[in-house]
Design a protein around this motif. Structure first.
Motif, mmCIF file in Angstrom:
data_model
loop_
_atom_site.group_PDB
_atom_site.id
_atom_site.type_symbol
_atom_site.label_atom_id
_atom_site.label_comp_id
_atom_site.label_asym_id
_atom_site.label_seq_id
_atom_site.Cartn_x
_atom_site.Cartn_y
_atom_site.Cartn_z
ATOM 1 N N GLU A 23 0.868 -1.175 0.000
ATOM 2 C CA GLU A 23 0.000 0.000 0.000
ATOM 3 C C GLU A 23 0.904 1.224 0.000
ATOM 4 O OE1 GLU A 23 -3.310 2.226 2.822
ATOM 5 O OE2 GLU A 23 -2.720 0.168 3.274
ATOM 6 N N LEU A 24 0.684 2.113 -0.947
ATOM 7 C CA LEU A 24 1.507 3.304 -1.111
ATOM 8 C C LEU A 24 0.667 4.548 -0.908
ATOM 9 C CD1 LEU A 24 3.063 2.119 -4.475
ATOM 10 C CD2 LEU A 24 4.038 1.789 -2.204
ATOM 11 N N ARG A 25 1.159 5.464 -0.140
ATOM 12 C CA ARG A 25 0.486 6.750 0.072
ATOM 13 C C ARG A 25 1.152 7.751 -0.852
ATOM 14 N NH1 ARG A 25 -4.158 7.174 1.802
ATOM 15 N NH2 ARG A 25 -3.685 5.778 3.501
ATOM 16 N N MET A 26 0.355 8.351 -1.725
ATOM 17 C CA MET A 26 0.863 9.320 -2.703
ATOM 18 C C MET A 26 0.646 10.738 -2.190
ATOM 19 S SD MET A 26 2.048 7.658 -5.311
ATOM 20 C CE MET A 26 2.000 8.844 -6.630
ATOM 21 N N PRO A 27 1.546 11.654 -2.588
ATOM 22 C CA PRO A 27 1.337 13.044 -2.196
ATOM 23 C C PRO A 27 0.071 13.597 -2.856
ATOM 24 C CG PRO A 27 3.100 12.881 -3.805
ATOM 25 C CD PRO A 27 2.713 11.479 -3.437
ATOM 26 N N HIS A 28 -0.626 14.438 -2.160
ATOM 27 C CA HIS A 28 -1.823 15.118 -2.681
ATOM 28 C C HIS A 28 -2.945 14.161 -3.064
ATOM 29 C CE1 HIS A 28 0.954 18.430 -2.733
ATOM 30 N NE2 HIS A 28 1.689 17.840 -3.641
ATOM 31 N N SER A 29 -3.015 12.999 -2.408
ATOM 32 C CA SER A 29 -4.080 12.047 -2.691
ATOM 33 C C SER A 29 -4.481 11.333 -1.410
ATOM 34 C CB SER A 29 -3.617 11.008 -3.722
ATOM 35 O OG SER A 29 -4.634 10.056 -3.923
ATOM 36 N N ASP A 30 -5.785 11.191 -1.214
ATOM 37 C CA ASP A 30 -6.293 10.455 -0.065
ATOM 38 C C ASP A 30 -6.449 8.969 -0.369
ATOM 39 O OD1 ASP A 30 -6.453 12.752 1.468
ATOM 40 O OD2 ASP A 30 -8.514 13.182 0.828
ATOM 41 N N THR A 31 -6.366 8.618 -1.653
ATOM 42 C CA THR A 31 -6.557 7.237 -2.070
ATOM 43 C C THR A 31 -5.204 6.548 -2.208
ATOM 44 O OG1 THR A 31 -8.515 7.910 -3.323
ATOM 45 C CG2 THR A 31 -7.581 5.755 -3.831
ATOM 46 N N PRO A 32 -4.996 5.463 -1.472
ATOM 47 C CA PRO A 32 -3.718 4.760 -1.605
ATOM 48 C C PRO A 32 -3.626 4.020 -2.942
ATOM 49 C CG PRO A 32 -5.172 3.532 -0.174
ATOM 50 C CD PRO A 32 -5.876 4.823 -0.502
ATOM 51 N N VAL A 33 -2.417 3.804 -3.395
ATOM 52 C CA VAL A 33 -2.150 2.971 -4.561
ATOM 53 C C VAL A 33 -1.741 1.606 -4.023
ATOM 54 C CG1 VAL A 33 -0.633 2.608 -6.558
ATOM 55 C CG2 VAL A 33 -1.417 4.929 -5.991
ATOM 56 N N ILE A 34 -2.324 0.561 -4.590
ATOM 57 C CA ILE A 34 -1.949 -0.800 -4.223
ATOM 58 C C ILE A 34 -1.157 -1.359 -5.402
ATOM 59 C CG2 ILE A 34 -2.738 -3.106 -3.581
ATOM 60 C CD1 ILE A 34 -3.458 -0.861 -1.544
ATOM 61 N N ALA A 35 0.024 -1.878 -5.112
ATOM 62 C CA ALA A 35 0.875 -2.478 -6.135
ATOM 63 C C ALA A 35 1.292 -3.851 -5.652
ATOM 64 C CB ALA A 35 2.097 -1.609 -6.378
ATOM 65 N N GLY A 36 1.452 -4.773 -6.582
ATOM 66 C CA GLY A 36 1.869 -6.101 -6.179
ATOM 67 C C GLY A 36 2.326 -6.934 -7.340
ATOM 68 N N PHE A 37 2.802 -8.133 -6.988
ATOM 69 C CA PHE A 37 3.396 -9.038 -7.969
ATOM 70 C C PHE A 37 2.815 -10.428 -7.842
ATOM 71 C CE2 PHE A 37 6.390 -5.701 -7.144
ATOM 72 C CZ PHE A 37 6.830 -5.359 -8.410
#
Length: 164
Positions: A23-37
């Motif tokens: 789970e990644l928290r991006m600047p200027h965004s309340d929605t996390p990015v989920i990345a995986g493999f």
């Protein structure tokens, strides 16, 4: 394919096929990015519940879900698949993207990936959690994002067709 979809409330918990996933928290965004493999090094990026991209191990797009539409590689273009539902069945209506539609789609996807990579490299994105714990996850993700941006052929090989 599921007859009725539900909104994805907790992508981090639901994306169990991605190991590891972060789970990644991006600047200027309340929605996390989920990345995986996946086990074969295919990368998936979920920018929110209505925008996700799935790549092969070489960084080429296999599938995407954007603005309520499913996209699938055809090798040279993307097929946009729209679900038409009735009480008895769900039918997929297919539209192969034109050259202009494909260029816009790929450019938008690459811009999202570029912004994520830039935030990662500038250390403005934060890794909130990784499941299972994996200290190599940030480096692995950066490598995958570079791979997506570096490929000259943005689309993976087409999916095999079903035999009847």
């Amino acid at each position: 394919m599921a007859r009725i979809e539900t909104d994805r409330e907790d992508l981090m918990r639901e994306a169990t096929g991605l190991r590891p996933r972060g789970e990644l928290r991006m600047p200027h965004s309340d929605t996390p990015v989920i990345a995986g493999f996946r086990s074969d090094d295919r990368c998936s990026l979920y920018f929110d519940a209505d925008r996700c991209y799935h790549f092969d191990a070489d960084g080429r797009l296999r599938r995407a879900f954007v603005d309520g539409h499913l996209y699938r590689t055809q090798g040279t273009t993307l097929a946009r698949l729209n679900r038409e539902r009735s009480a008895e069945q769900t039918t997929l209506l297919r539209h192969d993207l034109t050259d202009d539609e494909l260029t816009l789609f790929v450019d938008t996807m690459r811009e999202r990936v570029r912004q994520l990579l830039e935030a990662f490299e500038n250390r403005t994105a934060a890794v909130v959690q990784v499941v299972p714990a994996d200290a190599t996850f940030p480096i692995r993700l950066q490598t995958a994002l570079h791979r997506v941006l570096a490929t000259d052929a943005p689309l993976a090989a087409p999916y095999p067709t079903r035999r009847r």
